[in-house]
Enzyme design. Structure first.
Site, PDB file in Angstrom:
ATOM      1  N   ASN A  84      74.945  59.564  91.777  1.00  0.00           N
ATOM      2  CA  ASN A  84      75.837  58.432  91.507  1.00  0.00           C
ATOM      3  C   ASN A  84      74.945  57.206  91.369  1.00  0.00           C
ATOM      4  O   ASN A  84      74.423  56.689  92.360  1.00  0.00           O
ATOM      5  CB  ASN A  84      76.805  58.283  92.672  1.00  0.00           C
ATOM      6  CG  ASN A  84      78.031  57.451  92.370  1.00  0.00           C
ATOM      7  OD1 ASN A  84      78.782  57.114  93.266  1.00  0.00           O
ATOM      8  ND2 ASN A  84      78.286  57.124  91.125  1.00  0.00           N
TER       9      ASN A  84
ATOM     10  N   ASN B 115      82.579  48.885  87.810  1.00  0.00           N
ATOM     11  CA  ASN B 115      82.473  50.147  87.093  1.00  0.00           C
ATOM     12  C   ASN B 115      81.944  49.923  85.690  1.00  0.00           C
ATOM     13  O   ASN B 115      81.921  48.788  85.188  1.00  0.00           O
ATOM     14  CB  ASN B 115      83.833  50.838  87.033  1.00  0.00           C
ATOM     15  CG  ASN B 115      84.361  51.207  88.406  1.00  0.00           C
ATOM     16  OD1 ASN B 115      83.626  51.719  89.237  1.00  0.00           O
ATOM     17  ND2 ASN B 115      85.632  50.924  88.649  1.00  0.00           N
TER      18      ASN B 115
ATOM     19  N   CYS C 253      82.564  51.768  97.580  1.00  0.00           N
ATOM     20  CA  CYS C 253      81.777  52.849  96.991  1.00  0.00           C
ATOM     21  C   CYS C 253      80.829  53.371  98.054  1.00  0.00           C
ATOM     22  O   CYS C 253      79.894  52.671  98.448  1.00  0.00           O
ATOM     23  CB  CYS C 253      81.001  52.360  95.760  1.00  0.00           C
ATOM     24  SG  CYS C 253      79.856  53.576  95.073  1.00  0.00           S
TER      25      CYS C 253
ATOM     26  N   ASN D 283      78.547  55.884  98.060  1.00  0.00           N
ATOM     27  CA  ASN D 283      77.169  56.074  97.625  1.00  0.00           C
ATOM     28  C   ASN D 283      76.493  54.729  97.367  1.00  0.00           C
ATOM     29  O   ASN D 283      75.307  54.541  97.670  1.00  0.00           O
ATOM     30  CB  ASN D 283      77.114  56.942  96.367  1.00  0.00           C
ATOM     31  CG  ASN D 283      77.497  58.382  96.665  1.00  0.00           C
ATOM     32  OD1 ASN D 283      77.087  58.956  97.658  1.00  0.00           O
ATOM     33  ND2 ASN D 283      78.319  58.961  95.801  1.00  0.00           N
TER      34      ASN D 283
ATOM     35  N   ASN E 102      89.694  52.453  98.935  1.00  0.00           N
ATOM     36  CA  ASN E 102      90.102  52.678  97.554  1.00  0.00           C
ATOM     37  C   ASN E 102      90.929  53.958  97.530  1.00  0.00           C
ATOM     38  O   ASN E 102      90.810  54.812  98.407  1.00  0.00           O
ATOM     39  CB  ASN E 102      88.887  52.756  96.615  1.00  0.00           C
ATOM     40  CG  ASN E 102      87.850  53.770  97.060  1.00  0.00           C
ATOM     41  OD1 ASN E 102      87.999  54.434  98.075  1.00  0.00           O
ATOM     42  ND2 ASN E 102      86.779  53.885  96.314  1.00  0.00           N
TER      43      ASN E 102
ATOM     44  N   HIS F 211      92.685  57.625  96.820  1.00  0.00           N
ATOM     45  CA  HIS F 211      92.221  58.982  96.526  1.00  0.00           C
ATOM     46  C   HIS F 211      93.385  59.960  96.535  1.00  0.00           C
ATOM     47  O   HIS F 211      94.265  59.883  97.398  1.00  0.00           O
ATOM     48  CB  HIS F 211      91.187  59.443  97.553  1.00  0.00           C
ATOM     49  CG  HIS F 211      89.937  58.634  97.541  1.00  0.00           C
ATOM     50  ND1 HIS F 211      88.867  58.913  96.715  1.00  0.00           N
ATOM     51  CD2 HIS F 211      89.576  57.523  98.239  1.00  0.00           C
ATOM     52  CE1 HIS F 211      87.912  58.030  96.910  1.00  0.00           C
ATOM     53  NE2 HIS F 211      88.316  57.169  97.831  1.00  0.00           N
TER      54      HIS F 211
ATOM     55  N   ASN G 170      91.167  57.725  92.408  1.00  0.00           N
ATOM     56  CA  ASN G 170      90.091  58.707  92.294  1.00  0.00           C
ATOM     57  C   ASN G 170      90.670  60.076  92.633  1.00  0.00           C
ATOM     58  O   ASN G 170      91.458  60.203  93.574  1.00  0.00           O
ATOM     59  CB  ASN G 170      88.955  58.382  93.270  1.00  0.00           C
ATOM     60  CG  ASN G 170      88.407  56.990  93.061  1.00  0.00           C
ATOM     61  OD1 ASN G 170      87.669  56.727  92.123  1.00  0.00           O
ATOM     62  ND2 ASN G 170      88.782  56.062  93.939  1.00  0.00           N
TER      63      ASN G 170
ATOM     64  N   GLU H  90      86.390  59.890  88.840  1.00  0.00           N
ATOM     65  CA  GLU H  90      86.490  58.553  89.422  1.00  0.00           C
ATOM     66  C   GLU H  90      87.209  57.594  88.476  1.00  0.00           C
ATOM     67  O   GLU H  90      86.948  57.588  87.272  1.00  0.00           O
ATOM     68  CB  GLU H  90      85.098  58.000  89.726  1.00  0.00           C
ATOM     69  CG  GLU H  90      84.398  58.680  90.878  1.00  0.00           C
ATOM     70  CD  GLU H  90      83.210  57.877  91.368  1.00  0.00           C
ATOM     71  OE1 GLU H  90      83.429  56.747  91.867  1.00  0.00           O
ATOM     72  OE2 GLU H  90      82.075  58.360  91.240  1.00  0.00           O
ATOM     73  N   ARG H  91      88.069  56.782  89.049  1.00  0.00           N
ATOM     74  CA  ARG H  91      88.765  55.787  88.231  1.00  0.00           C
ATOM     75  C   ARG H  91      87.738  54.800  87.672  1.00  0.00           C
ATOM     76  O   ARG H  91      86.840  54.331  88.373  1.00  0.00           O
ATOM     77  CB  ARG H  91      89.828  55.037  89.043  1.00  0.00           C
ATOM     78  CG  ARG H  91      89.282  54.233  90.208  1.00  0.00           C
ATOM     79  CD  ARG H  91      90.354  53.386  90.858  1.00  0.00           C
ATOM     80  NE  ARG H  91      89.767  52.628  91.964  1.00  0.00           N
ATOM     81  CZ  ARG H  91      90.424  51.714  92.664  1.00  0.00           C
ATOM     82  NH1 ARG H  91      91.686  51.436  92.402  1.00  0.00           N
ATOM     83  NH2 ARG H  91      89.836  51.058  93.629  1.00  0.00           N
TER      84      ARG H  91
ATOM     85  N   CYS I 106      80.777  61.010  94.743  1.00  0.00           N
ATOM     86  CA  CYS I 106      81.607  59.871  95.146  1.00  0.00           C
ATOM     87  C   CYS I 106      81.658  59.877  96.663  1.00  0.00           C
ATOM     88  O   CYS I 106      82.252  60.788  97.267  1.00  0.00           O
ATOM     89  CB  CYS I 106      83.006  59.982  94.545  1.00  0.00           C
ATOM     90  SG  CYS I 106      84.149  58.698  95.096  1.00  0.00           S
TER      91      CYS I 106
ATOM     92  N   GLY J  97      85.062  59.446  98.085  1.00  0.00           N
ATOM     93  CA  GLY J  97      85.789  60.673  97.772  1.00  0.00           C
ATOM     94  C   GLY J  97      85.445  61.794  98.731  1.00  0.00           C
ATOM     95  O   GLY J  97      86.319  62.564  99.154  1.00  0.00           O
TER      96      GLY J  97
END
Length: 294
Positions: free
Chosen positions: A13, A66, A75, A77, A167, A169, A200, A218-219, A227, A230
């Site tokens: 990522n 993004n 995020c 990662n 975020n 999921h 996501n 991923e969105r 992710c 995620g």
């Protein structure tokens, strides 16, 4: 216009990181900048751009853009990469534990392994998962948490577990990760009206109660190799579905590598993994690109 950058990756990522703490970064429209630098043909190529700057409440602040220019709240990662960067560059004053501000709140980072003065393993306390449908946000009238619910997206029936790690999921368990409909079902769910901010989508295959295979749509970025949030959502969903236990390490095999996830007795989700510098350089923006800050 010139932009100093460092490209970093965690489990594949990869983002372009700009270090505003250095005092050497121009003021730009970061959404537009992210779209340009992320292009694999005319830019550097990445999953997006992450800005690192000063914070009033933490050691540093990160903003995540993004590759389509949309701004993300969190995020996992990216957090590990930011933690490595600010530790390696001396912004933490040598402290191995510090905090990072995101749009979804402030998280704690711990450098758990150091080699040659460089962070090699990073644990991020991602905070407690969010199940309230209004906070996710997810337009759902039933009881929460939404666990193994039969839902419909674009005319397709899907059994999903829905939550937020800062975020949104939607976690879907599959029998075989190699045949999961990632690129067909993923974008259909991502843009569904039931998720006002998008979502996501994680596809998860159980190996045993401590180990899972993982793939993600991923969105704003499409299919990626990893992710972090995620993987956290997957670990939480595994516990909620009775497939794993609380306060035990879960090994998640992402396409880009492995993460260890633990949903602790303290209610917080802990994510441990590595991060790596790919390259450093100067990016020269196109003369036609309007990058005035907004």
């Amino acid at each position: 216009m010139e932009l100093p950058f460092v490209k970093m990756e965690a489990l594949g990522n990869n983002y372009i990181y700009v270090d505003a703490l250095s005092g050497n970064i121009p003021e730009l429209n970061w959404s537009e900048a992210a779209e340009e630098v992320s292009d694999i043909y005319t830019g550097i190529g990445s999953d997006g751009l992450i800005w690192i700057g000063s914070s009033q409440v933490a050691t540093a602040k990160m903003r995540i853009f993004n590759k389509d220019g949309s701004e993300a709240k969190n995020c996992g990662n990216g957090l590990r990469c930011v933690a490595k960067h600010i530790f390696d560059e001396g912004y933490t004053g040598g402290e191995h534990q510090f905090s990072i501000e995101t749009l979804s709140g402030t998280v704690r980072a711990s450098i758990t392994k150091v080699e040659g003065g460089q962070a090699k393993a990073i644990e991020i306390n991602m905070g407690a998962p969010i199940f309230n449908s209004h906070e996710i946000p997810f337009l759902f009238d039933g009881e929460t948490p939404v666990v193994a619910q039969e839902l419909q997206f674009g005319g397709t029936d899907v059994t999903a577990t829905v939550l937020s790690m800062g975020n949104p999921h939607a976690v879907i368990f599959v029998d075989d990760i190699t045949s999961a409909p990632i690129e067909t079902l993923g974008p259909k769910i991502e843009r569904d009206d039931q998720f006002p901010d998008g979502v996501n989508i994680e596809f998860i295959e159980k190996i045993n109660r401590h180990e899972y295979n993982f793939a993600v749509w991923e969105r704003g970025s499409g299919r990626t190799r990893a992710c972090g949030t995620g993987a956290c959502a997957a670990g939480v969903a595994a516990v909620l579905n009775g497939l794993s236990e609380r306060d035990e390490d879960i090994l998640i095999h992402l396409e880009g590598g492995d993460l260890v996830i633990r949903w602790g007795a303290d209610h917080d989700v802990h994510m441990t993994g590595d991060a790596r510098v790919v390259c450093r350089g100067i990016y020269y923006f196109k003369e036609t690109c309007d990058l005035n800050p907004v």
